[in-house]
Design an enzyme around this catalytic site. Structure first.
Site, mmCIF file in Angstrom:
data_model
loop_
_atom_site.group_PDB
_atom_site.id
_atom_site.type_symbol
_atom_site.label_atom_id
_atom_site.label_comp_id
_atom_site.label_asym_id
_atom_site.label_seq_id
_atom_site.Cartn_x
_atom_site.Cartn_y
_atom_site.Cartn_z
ATOM 1 N N ASP A 3 103.238 87.737 39.413
ATOM 2 C CA ASP A 3 104.840 87.862 39.405
ATOM 3 C C ASP A 3 105.499 88.260 41.264
ATOM 4 O O ASP A 3 107.090 88.334 40.823
ATOM 5 C CB ASP A 3 103.836 89.969 38.977
ATOM 6 N N ASP B 75 96.319 91.840 35.640
ATOM 7 C CA ASP B 75 96.847 92.506 36.682
ATOM 8 C C ASP B 75 96.198 93.357 37.708
ATOM 9 O O ASP B 75 95.073 94.094 37.704
ATOM 10 C CB ASP B 75 98.136 93.134 35.675
#
Length: 169
Positions: free
Chosen positions: A144, A126
């Site tokens: 995401d 991330d």
């Protein structure tokens, strides 16, 4: 469910899934090659947004990130199952239903991007960090984002379908 030729089915939109996958994996590779790990090494982009290289061993919002490792395989099976189901639905959805087919393809591409991370690295990479003051939203990535946009499109499409069916009653 109806059987459609491949050119008439939603599979016409499946090219979007590998595009999302490639953009996700490419962005994560770039982050790994150019950034140092951790929140202390963030790159401040805007007063509410940083680039921050972190690892997520769980799912959305780091759900089950400290579960001991079994969650990696659970989320991998879920990603494969959902991707397979959405591909099946695309095969039986007419190609002219663009919004729903684009939504399915975006979710498939995002799910496979995060699946790749789980299988190759053991965690998801991330790097998008939005915040307000000292309150940070959990870091996330392009996969995401594609999953969330795809889900929002499915919801929007269901409202559109509901409106069109009530107009004909």
């Amino acid at each position: 469910m109806q059987t459609l030729s491949l050119s008439q089915s939603g599979w016409r939109w499946l090219w979007l899934a590998p595009l999302v996958f490639a953009l996700d994996i490419g962005s994560k590779w770039l982050v790994m090659q150019t950034m140092e790990y951790g929140f202390a090494n963030r790159i401040e982009v805007l007063p509410f947004f940083n680039l921050t290289y972190v690892h997520n061993h769980g799912a959305a919002f780091s759900f089950l990130s400290d579960a001991g490792g079994w969650q990696r395989w659970l989320f991998s099976v879920i990603a494969l199952g959902v991707s397979g189901l959405l591909a099946y639905w695309m095969r039986h959805t007419p190609a002219d239903k663009r919004m729903i087919n684009i939504a399915y393809a975006m979710i498939i591409g995002g799910a496979l991007g995060n699946l790749f991370d789980r299988l190759v690295h053991g965690y998801v990479i991330d790097f998008l960090d939005f915040y307000l003051g000292q309150s940070h939203w959990p870091a996330f990535n392009l996969a995401d984002s594609a999953i969330c946009v795809g889900a929002a499109l499915i919801i929007l499409d269901s409202f559109r379908q509901g409106q069109s069916s009530t107009k004909h009653e």
